[in-house]
Design an enzyme around this catalytic site. Structure first.
Site, short mmCIF file in Angstrom:
data_model
loop_
_atom_site.label_atom_id
_atom_site.label_comp_id
_atom_site.label_asym_id
_atom_site.label_seq_id
_atom_site.Cartn_x
_atom_site.Cartn_y
_atom_site.Cartn_z
N SER A 78 36.94 31.05 38.96
CA SER A 78 35.75 31.90 38.90
C SER A 78 35.36 32.14 37.46
O SER A 78 36.21 32.15 36.56
CB SER A 78 36.01 33.25 39.58
OG SER A 78 34.95 34.16 39.34
N TYR A 125 40.53 41.47 40.99
CA TYR A 125 39.97 40.14 41.22
C TYR A 125 39.99 39.30 39.94
O TYR A 125 40.45 38.16 39.93
CB TYR A 125 38.54 40.27 41.74
CG TYR A 125 37.85 38.95 42.02
CD1 TYR A 125 38.11 38.24 43.19
CD2 TYR A 125 36.92 38.42 41.13
CE1 TYR A 125 37.47 37.03 43.46
CE2 TYR A 125 36.28 37.22 41.38
CZ TYR A 125 36.55 36.53 42.55
OH TYR A 125 35.92 35.33 42.81
#
Length: 676
Positions: free
Chosen positions: A553, A566
């Site tokens: 990501s 996250y």
């Protein structure tokens, strides 16, 4: 408008082809004769509709038929140059074609056209091949059928065989068909129904004849220690050995694997005579084109230590390659096609089952089915007499037939990921679904792994025969191992793994619980570790290298608010890419990643609350979140799942074969995420 003869032919083909007792997959053919209008002359012309080269009777369509003018086909008998040059006649079939489209005529076209009956079936039933391969097959055929079915000695398929069968049909109106020595059967009838009934009569009578007259235990007594392992142990053993075998079978070119442990196969491998009979190989031409002249057979019991078994398999493989190359040298002529590869297509492991290999899943599966059919034929022949397949020299003439070489040359070029096996975690939705679809479209077999069993099955179903579904929580070590076992049993192993499973917990630091932190890291950091470790085990067993791709990501690089758990887990994944690239490179295993950003559409993560939280944080409606993210990129474009899938494909397709340790941004341009 479809002619009535064609409708009847397709319906008959589907019924016959649906039952594997009647013929093998893609084997045999059926035909019908009739008249149709000739647009060129306005008059009627007599035609032959016959299943073309390749394809399967059970799923035959009108496009799978070759359509020929009978007057021209029959006229070829006047220019036939004799059996030594009969292969030239196949090219002449092209000058008999009627209209455009349709399939290429097969080698059996002459038999269908020259037999003077409106409907003809040519099939490869196991029971009839038993008669056809028995040492005294001619006498057994007489005993089984009386004068109703004639015997034709072995002859390679072609124009002369068509003339031989046609002569028998013309000479005796009481004969309904023939047993073709070493091959199969042909039957005919005045109507489609009569032809089908006669085919089934010939097949079922052979089955009853063997059941009533055959001796018990034709393969000899069960050998102590060679009995089938219990099912759970058998599957575990097969899963452990499949990648080893696939690596061996891929020495010359990469192959896909298939495993079967049918009762017939396991019983055969438990008997005292299995090794000697297996060495004789199959006989029907359709069989050994796919199974090769003989299989590789493990000579250890299933209870032998795994390490000793692997070592013995490597020894047997080396011996098999030497033997196959010697077989080629014994029979090759100056005009023979080059040796296509010396690795086995069939490997037999007593107590475990049959492993088959091919350029794709269907080819591998069909090869296994054909050898299992060959075992059935051996059983019938040995029950009545003794199994006597066609000579090795004749097998070579079929396997290295110039017409078969031409058929291979007509195949479309392989797709970029042909014979590659992929496993995609989180494959049931969003990015994972798009990646699975792209890899399958490029030729890979794909195992779709997801916690949601229904979603995994749905995506795998979309991929057709190249997809398989497995339910797996990547945080569970045993479930991860089971996913790779499934891949090994389904396709022989794994070459390409995409670590995509993920979730997102968006909270400020003070609201993030230890459970949130642990859950986030369990799925992405621990889950990626478990999947990569199991992937490496499989790839090392295969010895063919491989690819690991992490879907990371932009958040592994860019620090954003309310995103600690996250972002930290994604940073862990990004560093796993670098660490594993450094460790696994010496084994030919490449490790790369992609850094997507803001993949909203179709995303399972965004649909489960993450999207609503990010929209609230940025003060935009949730349905406009994708457009909001697009506006902040350098390119002003929204990132979709298929864009991430394209990046994964680029990393594994071969053009970047010298690249490892790379993480590719797929974010439409986020300057803060530029890698340094």
């Amino acid at each position: 408008m479809t002619a009535p003869q064609v409708r009847e032919l397709l319906e008959r083909s589907h019924r016959l082809g649906a039952d594997r007792r009647n013929t093998n997959w893609a084997g045999g053919n059926a035909s019908a004769k009739g008249t149709a209008d000739d647009p060129a002359t306005g008059g009627a012309v007599e035609l032959l509709w016959v299943k073309g080269s390749g394809g399967d009777l059970g799923t035959l369509t009108g496009q799978g038929l070759a359509v020929l003018r009978l007057d021209r086909l029959r006229a070829l008998t006047g220019v036939y140059p004799g059996v030594e040059r009969e292969d030239e006649m196949v090219a002449a079939f092209d000058y008999c074609l009627h209209g455009r489209g349709g399939a290429a005529p097969s080698i059996d076209t002459a038999m269908h056209g020259l037999v003077d009956a409106p409907h003809v079936d040519h099939l490869h039933p196991d029971g009839c091949i038993a008669l056809a391969t028995a040492a005294d097959g001619e006498a057994l055929t007489k005993q089984c059928y009386g004068g109703r079915v004639a015997w034709v000695p072995w002859r390679r398929p072609g124009f002369q065989l068509g003339l031989d069968v046609a002569a028998i049909q013309r000479a005796d109106p009481e004969v309904i068909g023939v047993v073709l020595g070493g091959h199969g059967i042909t039957a005919w009838g005045s109507s489609s129904a009569e032809c089908e009934a006669r085919s089934l009569e010939i097949i079922r009578r052979a089955e009853r004849f063997i059941a009533e007259r055959g001796r018990p235990d034709p393969f000899g007594p069960v050998v102590d220690g060679f009995q089938p392992l219990p099912e759970a142990e058998r599957r575990a053993r097969a899963a452990a050995l499949a990648p080893v075998l696939r690596g061996l079978a891929s020495t010359d070119r990469r192959q896909v694997g298939h495993w079967t442990d049918s009762p017939e196969v396991l019983d055969f491998l438990s008997r005292s005579r299995h090794a000697g009979l297996a060495a004789l190989g199959t006989s029907c031409p359709d069989h050994f084109l796919r199974t090769k002249v003989r299989p590789m057979v493990l000579d250890l019991p299933p209870g032998a230590p795994l390490e000793a078994t692997v070592e013995r398999l490597r020894e047997l493989h080396a011996a098999y390659r030497e033997d196959y190359q010697a077989y080629y040298r014994r029979h090759a002529t100056p005009d023979s096609p080059p040796l296509r590869g010396a690795d086995p297509a069939i490997v037999l492991l007593p107590g475990v089952g049959l492993f088959s290999f091919g350029a794709d899943k269907q080819t591998a599966r069909v090869a296994g089915e054909f050898f299992a059919g060959g075992i059935n034929a051996m059983r019938g022949a040995e029950a009545l007499s003794s199994y006597a397949p066609i000579p090795e020299s004749e097998k070579f003439r079929i396997e290295y037939w110039s017409l078969e070489e031409a058929k291979l040359a007509r195949r479309p070029p392989p797709r970029p990921l042909a014979a590659r096996v992929a496993l995609v975690t989180g494959g049931g939705s969003g990015i994972g679904r798009a990646v699975a679809g792209r890899l399958a479209a490029e030729g890979a077999c794909v195992v779709v792994a997801d916690r949601d069993a229904g979603a995994a099955r749905s995506v795998a179903g979309e991929l057709g025969g190249t997809g398989a579904a497995v339910t797996a929580d990547v945080t569970d070590e045993s479930q991860v191992a089971e996913a790779f076992q499934r891949a090994a049993l389904e396709f022989g192993g794994v070459d390409l793994v995409v670590n995509n499973a993920g979730l997102s917990i968006s909270k400020p630091l003070l609201e993030t619980t230890t459970a949130d932190w642990d859950r986030q890291h369990d799925v992405m950091a621990r889950g990626s570790f478990l999947v990569s470790r199991e992937a490496a085990r499989t790839m090392l067993s295969q010895g063919m290298g491989g690819d690991l791709v992490y879907v990371v990501s932009k958040n592994a690089v860019v620090a954003g608010p309310d995103n600690l758990a996250y972002g930290a887990a994604k940073a862990d994944q990004a560093h796993q890419v670098r660490l594993l690239a450094a460790e696994l490179g010496r084994h030919g295993i490449r490790v790369n990643g992609v850094n997507p950003d803001a993949v909203v559409r179709g995303s399972g993560i965004f649909a489960k609350g993450w999207g609503a939280k990010r929209a609230e944080l940025y003060g935009v409606p949730e349905e406009e979140l994708g457009a909001f993210y697009a506006k902040r990129t350098l390119l002003g474009l929204e990132v979709l799942p298929e864009h991430v899938a394209a990046a994964v494909f680029a990393l594994v397709a071969g053009d970047l074969a010298h690249t490892t340790g790379l993480v590719v941004p797929v974010d439409a341009g986020v300057a803060a995420a530029f890698l340094r």
